[in-house]
Every structure is written in C-alpha cells, then in structure tokens.
Write an enzyme that holds these catalytic residues in place. Structure first.
Site, PDB file in Angstrom:
ATOM      1  N   SER A  53       0.824  -1.213   0.000  1.00 41.18           N
ATOM      2  CA  SER A  53       0.000   0.000   0.000  1.00 41.18           C
ATOM      3  C   SER A  53       0.860   1.265   0.000  1.00 41.18           C
ATOM      4  O   SER A  53       2.014   1.260   0.424  1.00 41.18           O
ATOM      5  CB  SER A  53      -0.909   0.016   1.232  1.00 41.18           C
ATOM      6  OG  SER A  53      -1.724  -1.129   1.245  1.00 41.18           O
TER       7      SER A  53
HETATM    8  N1  SAM Z   1      -0.003  -4.970   4.043  1.00 39.28           N
HETATM    9  C1  SAM Z   1       0.675  -5.465   2.870  1.00 39.28           C
HETATM   10  C2  SAM Z   1       2.035  -4.866   2.704  1.00 39.28           C
HETATM   11  O1  SAM Z   1       2.453  -4.026   3.522  1.00 39.28           O
HETATM   12  O2  SAM Z   1       2.708  -5.264   1.743  1.00 39.28           O
HETATM   13  C3  SAM Z   1      -0.134  -5.264   1.635  1.00 39.28           C
HETATM   14  C4  SAM Z   1      -1.300  -6.149   1.575  1.00 39.28           C
HETATM   15  S1  SAM Z   1      -2.040  -6.300  -0.005  1.00 39.28           S
HETATM   16  C5  SAM Z   1      -2.753  -4.722  -0.286  1.00 39.28           C
HETATM   17  C6  SAM Z   1      -3.397  -7.354   0.440  1.00 39.28           C
HETATM   18  C7  SAM Z   1      -2.999  -8.758   0.781  1.00 39.28           C
HETATM   19  O3  SAM Z   1      -4.121  -9.444   1.319  1.00 39.28           O
HETATM   20  C8  SAM Z   1      -2.536  -9.573  -0.414  1.00 39.28           C
HETATM   21  O4  SAM Z   1      -1.247 -10.069  -0.194  1.00 39.28           O
HETATM   22  C9  SAM Z   1      -3.572 -10.686  -0.507  1.00 39.28           C
HETATM   23  O5  SAM Z   1      -3.056 -11.911  -0.968  1.00 39.28           O
HETATM   24  C10 SAM Z   1      -4.035 -10.778   0.925  1.00 39.28           C
HETATM   25  N2  SAM Z   1      -5.333 -11.428   1.132  1.00 39.28           N
HETATM   26  C11 SAM Z   1      -6.466 -11.316   0.410  1.00 39.28           C
HETATM   27  N3  SAM Z   1      -7.448 -12.065   0.943  1.00 39.28           N
HETATM   28  C12 SAM Z   1      -6.931 -12.660   2.049  1.00 39.28           C
HETATM   29  C13 SAM Z   1      -7.433 -13.561   3.042  1.00 39.28           C
HETATM   30  N4  SAM Z   1      -8.684 -14.007   3.041  1.00 39.28           N
HETATM   31  N5  SAM Z   1      -6.585 -13.958   4.031  1.00 39.28           N
HETATM   32  C14 SAM Z   1      -5.313 -13.524   4.076  1.00 39.28           C
HETATM   33  N6  SAM Z   1      -4.770 -12.686   3.159  1.00 39.28           N
HETATM   34  C15 SAM Z   1      -5.567 -12.255   2.171  1.00 39.28           C
END
Ligand code: SAM
Length: 219
Positions: free
Chosen positions: A67
């Site tokens: 993000s």
């Molecule tokens: N906070 C992270 C960073 O600093 O890099 C960025 C996160 S990214 C915007 C969103 C993440 O949520 C992705 O890696 C995606 O695979 C994960 N995600 C989506 N659905 C999910 C779920 N049900 N459980 C765990 N992770 C999930």
C-alpha cells in the site's frame, strides 16, 4: 540516488514523512518514527527500489500490492497502539505493514493466503531481525481464534462487509481498521468494540485489492 548509501535512504524517508504523511495530518510520533526507521525499499523487488518512497502503491507479485505509505500510516495511526498490544493483521503481502506493527506493538499475528508472499515476507522480516511476528498461511477472514482476543486488528484488503469472525475476536475496548465497500472502491472503516457493541467511524475513501475468503469476496 545510491541505494547502498544510508544517508540518501534516510533523506528519502524524511521527504516521505514531510511531503506525504505530516502534510496530510499524520500526528502520532510513534507511527512517524516507525515509517522513518523501516527500509521500505527492501520489501519490493530491486528494480522498484527507486520508487519505494513514492506516493503510491507498488506491485509485489501475485497480482498484489504494497500500500501507499500514507494509507499504511493512516491505518496504523487508527489503531492507537501504545506498545503492549497483541495485534492481528490480515494480508501480510510484502510484510512492510507487519514490520510497522512489530515496531509499535508487543506481538503481531499475520495471515496471508498466498504462500509465495509469506515465504518472501518471512525472509525479509527475519533478515531485519523482527522476532515478535507470527505468520500463518490461510484464510484471514476467519481470524486466528486460538490466539484471540486481539487488542487491535488491521485488514489490508477490501471486504464487502466487516468480517464477523474478526469482530468477534476483538477484545472489548479494542480497535479494528478495515476497507469496506465494492470491488473497486471502498471506505476505510474504524471499528471500536465497546461494552455495548460495535461503533463504526468512516476515515474516508480508499482502494484496495480484494479480501478473498469465506467472509470476504469469492475468488
Ligand atoms: N499490508 C501489505 C504490505 O504491507 O505489503 C499489503 C497487503 S495487499 C494490499 C493485500 C494482501 O491481502 C494480499 O497479499 C492478498 O493476498 C491478501 N489477502 C487477500 N485475501 C486474504 C485472506 N482471506 N486472508 C489472508 N490474506 C488475504
């Protein structure tokens, strides 16, 4: 800009703080210090190092993103961490937000559904010496029941509604921040669990990749 030169990197981070965070109203000094300290460029591939302190998200592989720094700061500030908390993060991604939480709380539990992202994040976090982080592969919409309740919960992917299991795993007095809305645009919702129930506050518009799971979106 030399990426091996600590003084240049410090300068990049200082500019990020001034131009993107403080100017937009981020005030919590602990949050600002964490973003000042953590080498964000190490959480993206080398070809993107020169963009790591820019005012935008970046790709991290697997069609996912790290993000924008301001959104990381805004969500973290909303959790009002003081240092003794047990925090749950859904969506480890690159591990950058996880590192910020590890600086500000006692213990961080983080869930990511895509295994290669977990392996990469774990390696980066180990190399930086973060040992108060537990990462698990799985569907974060179900939370981490064995370790609940949590003082704070942060969801870094967009959900059609506040996932019920996560609300239930929040301690009374605890805070959660989660992007809620449609597939392409959402509002950042802060949820407080009080003695009487859940109180929601809208922190403004945002745009996240989808939270995919039993209590989020289908694939
Ligand atoms: N906070 C992270 C960073 O600093 O890099 C960025 C996160 S990214 C915007 C969103 C993440 O949520 C992705 O890696 C995606 O695979 C994960 N995600 C989506 N659905 C999910 C779920 N049900 N459980 C765990 N992770 C999930």
């Amino acid at each position: 800009m030399k990426w091996s030169d600590p003084a240049s990197l410090e300068h990049e981070r200082e500019k990020m703080l001034e131009n993107q965070l403080i100017s937009r109203g981020i005030k919590d000094q602990r949050v600002l210090n964490a973003l000042r300290k953590i080498p964000r460029h190490l959480f993206v591939e080398e070809a993107l190092h020169h963009q790591a302190y820019g005012d935008h998200p970046l790709p991290i592989g697997e069609k996912q993103t790290i993000s924008q720094p301001y959104i990381v700061a805004l969500m973290t500030e909303a959790l009002e961490l003081k240092g003794s908390e047990k925090v749950l993060e859904i969506g480890t991604g690159s591990g950058y937000q996880t590192a910020i939480l590890a600086e500000l709380a006692d213990m961080v539990y983080s869930i990511e559904r895509i295994p290669p992202l977990v392996y990469k994040a774990r390696k980066t976090l180990d190399e930086l010496g973060y040992f108060n982080i537990n990462i698990r592969i799985g569907d974060g919409t179900k939370g981490w029941e064995e370790e609940s309740p949590f003082d704070a919960i942060i969801v870094t992917a967009a959900s059609p509604e506040v996932p019920r299991p996560l609300q239930e795993q929040l301690i009374v007095g605890g805070l959660m921040v989660v992007p809620v809305g449609g597939r392409y645009s959402q509002d950042l919702i802060k949820v407080e669990r009080t003695e009487k129930g859940f109180v929601q506050q809208n922190l403004g518009g945002c745009r996240f990749v989808s939270l995919i799971g039993q209590h989020g979106w289908q694939e």
